[in-house]
Design an enzyme around this catalytic site. Structure first.
Site, PDB file in Angstrom:
ATOM      1  N   GLU A   1     -15.107   8.645   3.823  1.00 14.29           N
ATOM      2  CA  GLU A   1     -16.034   7.629   4.313  1.00 14.29           C
ATOM      3  C   GLU A   1     -17.301   7.557   3.467  1.00 14.29           C
ATOM      4  O   GLU A   1     -17.721   8.536   2.873  1.00 14.29           O
ATOM      5  CB  GLU A   1     -16.393   7.879   5.792  1.00 14.29           C
ATOM      6  CG  GLU A   1     -17.104   9.189   6.087  1.00 14.29           C
ATOM      7  CD  GLU A   1     -16.156  10.385   6.234  1.00 14.29           C
ATOM      8  OE1 GLU A   1     -15.029  10.320   5.733  1.00 14.29           O
ATOM      9  OE2 GLU A   1     -16.587  11.389   6.822  1.00 14.29           O
TER      10      GLU A   1
ATOM     11  N   TYR B   1     -14.216   8.792 -11.391  1.00 12.93           N
ATOM     12  CA  TYR B   1     -14.033   7.459 -10.786  1.00 12.93           C
ATOM     13  C   TYR B   1     -14.618   6.331 -11.649  1.00 12.93           C
ATOM     14  O   TYR B   1     -13.979   5.310 -11.891  1.00 12.93           O
ATOM     15  CB  TYR B   1     -14.698   7.484  -9.401  1.00 12.93           C
ATOM     16  CG  TYR B   1     -14.641   6.186  -8.636  1.00 12.93           C
ATOM     17  CD1 TYR B   1     -13.448   5.742  -8.072  1.00 12.93           C
ATOM     18  CD2 TYR B   1     -15.798   5.423  -8.437  1.00 12.93           C
ATOM     19  CE1 TYR B   1     -13.406   4.562  -7.348  1.00 12.93           C
ATOM     20  CE2 TYR B   1     -15.757   4.241  -7.717  1.00 12.93           C
ATOM     21  CZ  TYR B   1     -14.554   3.817  -7.169  1.00 12.93           C
ATOM     22  OH  TYR B   1     -14.513   2.632  -6.463  1.00 12.93           O
TER      23      TYR B   1
ATOM     24  N   LYS C   1     -21.990   9.578  12.808  1.00 16.26           N
ATOM     25  CA  LYS C   1     -22.825  10.732  13.190  1.00 16.26           C
ATOM     26  C   LYS C   1     -23.794  10.353  14.321  1.00 16.26           C
ATOM     27  O   LYS C   1     -24.038  11.145  15.233  1.00 16.26           O
ATOM     28  CB  LYS C   1     -23.621  11.228  11.977  1.00 16.26           C
ATOM     29  CG  LYS C   1     -22.741  11.925  10.939  1.00 16.26           C
ATOM     30  CD  LYS C   1     -23.553  12.326   9.716  1.00 16.26           C
ATOM     31  CE  LYS C   1     -22.669  12.889   8.612  1.00 16.26           C
ATOM     32  NZ  LYS C   1     -23.424  13.290   7.421  1.00 16.26           N
TER      33      LYS C   1
ATOM     34  N   ARG D   1     -29.871   2.743  -2.274  1.00 16.07           N
ATOM     35  CA  ARG D   1     -28.651   1.995  -2.594  1.00 16.07           C
ATOM     36  C   ARG D   1     -28.803   0.594  -2.022  1.00 16.07           C
ATOM     37  O   ARG D   1     -29.666   0.322  -1.193  1.00 16.07           O
ATOM     38  CB  ARG D   1     -27.419   2.627  -1.909  1.00 16.07           C
ATOM     39  CG  ARG D   1     -27.005   3.999  -2.383  1.00 16.07           C
ATOM     40  CD  ARG D   1     -26.402   3.981  -3.773  1.00 16.07           C
ATOM     41  NE  ARG D   1     -25.884   5.290  -4.142  1.00 16.07           N
ATOM     42  CZ  ARG D   1     -26.622   6.299  -4.597  1.00 16.07           C
ATOM     43  NH1 ARG D   1     -27.921   6.161  -4.741  1.00 16.07           N
ATOM     44  NH2 ARG D   1     -26.058   7.442  -4.923  1.00 16.07           N
TER      45      ARG D   1
ATOM     46  N   ASP E   1       0.866  -1.188   0.000  1.00 11.28           N
ATOM     47  CA  ASP E   1       0.000   0.000   0.000  1.00 11.28           C
ATOM     48  C   ASP E   1       0.893   1.226   0.000  1.00 11.28           C
ATOM     49  O   ASP E   1       2.026   1.162   0.488  1.00 11.28           O
ATOM     50  CB  ASP E   1      -0.905   0.002   1.237  1.00 11.28           C
ATOM     51  CG  ASP E   1      -2.135   0.872   1.034  1.00 11.28           C
ATOM     52  OD1 ASP E   1      -3.242   0.322   0.883  1.00 11.28           O
ATOM     53  OD2 ASP E   1      -2.001   2.127   1.027  1.00 11.28           O
TER      54      ASP E   1
ATOM     55  N   GLN F   1     -32.911   8.805  -1.517  1.00 13.79           N
ATOM     56  CA  GLN F   1     -32.076   8.113  -2.507  1.00 13.79           C
ATOM     57  C   GLN F   1     -31.813   6.684  -2.018  1.00 13.79           C
ATOM     58  O   GLN F   1     -31.687   6.453  -0.814  1.00 13.79           O
ATOM     59  CB  GLN F   1     -30.766   8.887  -2.780  1.00 13.79           C
ATOM     60  CG  GLN F   1     -29.790   9.031  -1.634  1.00 13.79           C
ATOM     61  CD  GLN F   1     -30.047  10.238  -0.742  1.00 13.79           C
ATOM     62  OE1 GLN F   1     -31.189  10.628  -0.492  1.00 13.79           O
ATOM     63  NE2 GLN F   1     -28.995  10.830  -0.221  1.00 13.79           N
TER      64      GLN F   1
ATOM     65  N   ARG G   1     -29.810   2.943  -6.912  1.00 15.53           N
ATOM     66  CA  ARG G   1     -28.919   1.941  -7.517  1.00 15.53           C
ATOM     67  C   ARG G   1     -29.065   0.621  -6.769  1.00 15.53           C
ATOM     68  O   ARG G   1     -29.051   0.593  -5.545  1.00 15.53           O
ATOM     69  CB  ARG G   1     -27.470   2.420  -7.421  1.00 15.53           C
ATOM     70  CG  ARG G   1     -26.469   1.358  -7.848  1.00 15.53           C
ATOM     71  CD  ARG G   1     -25.048   1.858  -7.732  1.00 15.53           C
ATOM     72  NE  ARG G   1     -24.755   2.882  -8.719  1.00 15.53           N
ATOM     73  CZ  ARG G   1     -23.754   3.755  -8.615  1.00 15.53           C
ATOM     74  NH1 ARG G   1     -22.991   3.763  -7.553  1.00 15.53           N
ATOM     75  NH2 ARG G   1     -23.532   4.631  -9.574  1.00 15.53           N
TER      76      ARG G   1
HETATM   77  P1  NAD Z   1      -9.626   1.951   0.523  1.00 15.06           P
HETATM   78  O1  NAD Z   1      -9.452   3.372   0.169  1.00 15.06           O
HETATM   79  O2  NAD Z   1      -9.882   1.609   1.957  1.00 15.06           O
HETATM   80  O3  NAD Z   1      -8.369   1.100   0.020  1.00 15.06           O
HETATM   81  C1  NAD Z   1      -7.653   1.401  -1.145  1.00 15.06           C
HETATM   82  C2  NAD Z   1      -6.191   1.403  -0.772  1.00 15.06           C
HETATM   83  O4  NAD Z   1      -5.407   1.650  -1.950  1.00 15.06           O
HETATM   84  C3  NAD Z   1      -5.820   2.512   0.234  1.00 15.06           C
HETATM   85  O5  NAD Z   1      -5.269   1.968   1.400  1.00 15.06           O
HETATM   86  C4  NAD Z   1      -4.828   3.369  -0.521  1.00 15.06           C
HETATM   87  O6  NAD Z   1      -3.784   3.891   0.303  1.00 15.06           O
HETATM   88  C5  NAD Z   1      -4.298   2.388  -1.540  1.00 15.06           C
HETATM   89  N1  NAD Z   1      -3.690   3.078  -2.675  1.00 15.06           N
HETATM   90  C6  NAD Z   1      -4.189   4.159  -3.350  1.00 15.06           C
HETATM   91  N2  NAD Z   1      -3.331   4.545  -4.279  1.00 15.06           N
HETATM   92  C7  NAD Z   1      -2.271   3.700  -4.224  1.00 15.06           C
HETATM   93  C8  NAD Z   1      -1.056   3.613  -4.930  1.00 15.06           C
HETATM   94  N3  NAD Z   1      -0.743   4.484  -5.891  1.00 15.06           N
HETATM   95  N4  NAD Z   1      -0.190   2.621  -4.600  1.00 15.06           N
HETATM   96  C9  NAD Z   1      -0.485   1.740  -3.607  1.00 15.06           C
HETATM   97  N5  NAD Z   1      -1.621   1.788  -2.895  1.00 15.06           N
HETATM   98  C10 NAD Z   1      -2.503   2.757  -3.198  1.00 15.06           C
HETATM   99  O7  NAD Z   1     -10.790   1.398  -0.417  1.00 15.06           O
HETATM  100  P2  NAD Z   1     -11.565   0.005  -0.366  1.00 15.06           P
HETATM  101  O8  NAD Z   1     -12.940   0.295   0.079  1.00 15.06           O
HETATM  102  O9  NAD Z   1     -10.756  -1.001   0.370  1.00 15.06           O
HETATM  103  O10 NAD Z   1     -11.625  -0.342  -1.914  1.00 15.06           O
HETATM  104  C11 NAD Z   1     -10.799  -1.347  -2.508  1.00 15.06           C
HETATM  105  C12 NAD Z   1     -11.096  -1.427  -3.998  1.00 15.06           C
HETATM  106  O11 NAD Z   1     -12.474  -1.727  -4.187  1.00 15.06           O
HETATM  107  C13 NAD Z   1     -10.839  -0.117  -4.774  1.00 15.06           C
HETATM  108  O12 NAD Z   1     -10.401  -0.430  -6.062  1.00 15.06           O
HETATM  109  C14 NAD Z   1     -12.214   0.490  -4.861  1.00 15.06           C
HETATM  110  O13 NAD Z   1     -12.342   1.369  -5.950  1.00 15.06           O
HETATM  111  C15 NAD Z   1     -13.064  -0.745  -5.027  1.00 15.06           C
HETATM  112  N6  NAD Z   1     -14.470  -0.521  -4.615  1.00 15.06           N
HETATM  113  C16 NAD Z   1     -14.775  -0.331  -3.315  1.00 15.06           C
HETATM  114  C17 NAD Z   1     -16.102  -0.113  -2.958  1.00 15.06           C
HETATM  115  C18 NAD Z   1     -16.501   0.105  -1.521  1.00 15.06           C
HETATM  116  O14 NAD Z   1     -17.686   0.310  -1.263  1.00 15.06           O
HETATM  117  N7  NAD Z   1     -15.588   0.057  -0.556  1.00 15.06           N
HETATM  118  C19 NAD Z   1     -17.107  -0.081  -3.937  1.00 15.06           C
HETATM  119  C20 NAD Z   1     -16.751  -0.264  -5.262  1.00 15.06           C
HETATM  120  C21 NAD Z   1     -15.419  -0.509  -5.604  1.00 15.06           C
END
Ligand code: NAD
Length: 330
Positions: A193, A151, A202, A224, A36, A222, A288
């Site tokens: 968050e 995104y 909250k 979800r 990470d 809304q 959604r």
């Molecule tokens: P999160 O933000 O908790 O975890 C993502 C991690 O990626 C973070 O710890 C961040 O530091 C790390 N990161 C970002 N840029 C980086 C880089 N350049 N190099 C190395 N690490 C890097 O998010 P999450 O909720 O754990 O999501 C994980 C994946 O699932 C992501 O791809 C997110 O888009 C996808 N996703 C999550 C959700 C959700 O509801 N949590 C929904 C749809 C998709």
């Protein structure tokens, strides 16, 4: 996946990556490489018995170092957050394309056996999500494309990169479209968050302070669906191990409005809050939900942990974080 093979978890310091690392360890996978970009002491979960590295996976060299010797890659790294973050950080969100691109290139170079990409329900066309009584989204609804700006475009583009790396280079890529994942050991404050954690925080603040007014983004109508982390972990591994080549929904089909979500958390917290609706706050689409026909057909399974059960566990964890002195938590 063979327990003697090295598995790379990209984004392991984050919410889902941390849980996936813990789950693989529980299952007896010992050769894990967790990476990470956050400093190690900021990871939600970290396990000293495995390889933990801080690296920026937007960089080519970092991705090559990450993939060298590995057999499986889970890409859970992205610059992301809830609506408040993605509506105001579109360029940052799109830059995550570098992470997936460099990881795919390095995976092809080092003959990775399988590659998992965490896509999102934000790939779906906005025009299909104008009503709170939304018809659940099927995989084919992502096209003709008009995803969430920033995104969602990055996720849709990266899905296609995964597809073409499979077609052109023979890399076995798997893709899940996550629909709102929630649970303990995730972000609940600071601006990234998402709704379930933000509302838990909250309501806990209201309970602790005695001031029962809380702000709710929009009119609360809304809708979800929200998937508990344990369902996400099961589905992620099942999709990784499957022969599902195209992106597939991984989400709960239990549709709720934000007002209903607040009511569930109120009953867990055992208080009633006064809802102050912020009509000019970032909202995202009106409604959604996940159509789970395909995942049921392919895996004979769909996420099923109820909001009541998942939110109870999430609420308890956030409550502990907010009420326990930092020294006692570490
Ligand atoms: P999160 O933000 O908790 O975890 C993502 C991690 O990626 C973070 O710890 C961040 O530091 C790390 N990161 C970002 N840029 C980086 C880089 N350049 N190099 C190395 N690490 C890097 O998010 P999450 O909720 O754990 O999501 C994980 C994946 O699932 C992501 O791809 C997110 O888009 C996808 N996703 C999550 C959700 C959700 O509801 N949590 C929904 C749809 C998709």
């Amino acid at each position: 996946m063979d327990k003697n093979d090295l598995i790379l978890i990209a984004g392991a310091g984050g919410f889902i990556g941390g849980h996936l690392t813990a789950e693989l360890l529980r299952k007896g996978f010992k050769k894990l490489r967790a990476i990470d970009q956050k400093p190690l002491d900021e990871w939600y979960q970290r396990f000293p018995e495995i390889e933990n590295r801080q690296a920026d996976l937007k960089e080519k060299l970092a991705c090559e170092e990450a993939c060298k010797g590995a057999r499986y890659v889970f890409n859970l790294a992205a610059d992301m957050g809830g609506m408040g973050f993605i509506e105001t950080h579109k360029a940052d969100c799109m830059l995550s394309v570098l992470i997936n691109t460099q990881l795919l290139l390095a995976s092809a170079k080092y003959n990775i056996e399988r590659f998992f990409f965490s896509s999102s329900a934000c790939v779906y066309a906005a025009e299909k999500q104008h009503s709170p009584q939304i018809i659940a989204l099927r995989e084919e609804d992502a096209y003709p494309a008009m995803p969430e700006d920033g995104y969602g475009w990055e996720k849709l583009f990266s899905e296609r990169m995964c597809r073409h790396f499979r077609e052109d280079y023979g890399l076995k890529t798997r893709m899940a479209r996550y629909h709102n994942v929630y649970g303990p050991y995730g972000t609940y404050q600071g601006g990234r968050e998402k709704a379930p954690a933000a509302l838990c925080r909250k309501i806990i603040e209201a309970k602790l302070s005695g001031d029962h007014r809380i702000q709710i983004w929009g009119d609360g109508e809304q809708t979800r669906s929200f998937m508990y982390i344990d369902d996400c972990l099961f589905g992620t591994q099942a999709i990784m191990n499957s022969d599902i080549l195209e992106p597939i929904n991984l989400g709960s089909s239990e549709l709720v409005s934000i007002n209903q979500l607040v009511s569930i958390i109120e009953s867990i917290a055992d208080i009633r809050v006064k809802r102050d609706y912020q009509l000019d706050a970032p909202l995202g689409v009106r409604g959604r939900n996940s159509d789970n026909t395909l995942i049921k057909k392919k895996l004979g399974w769909e996420p099923s942990i109820s909001l009541k059960v998942g939110l109870e566990r999430t609420y308890r964890w956030i409550y502990d974080q907010m009420t326990t002195p930092v020294a006692a938590l570490t």
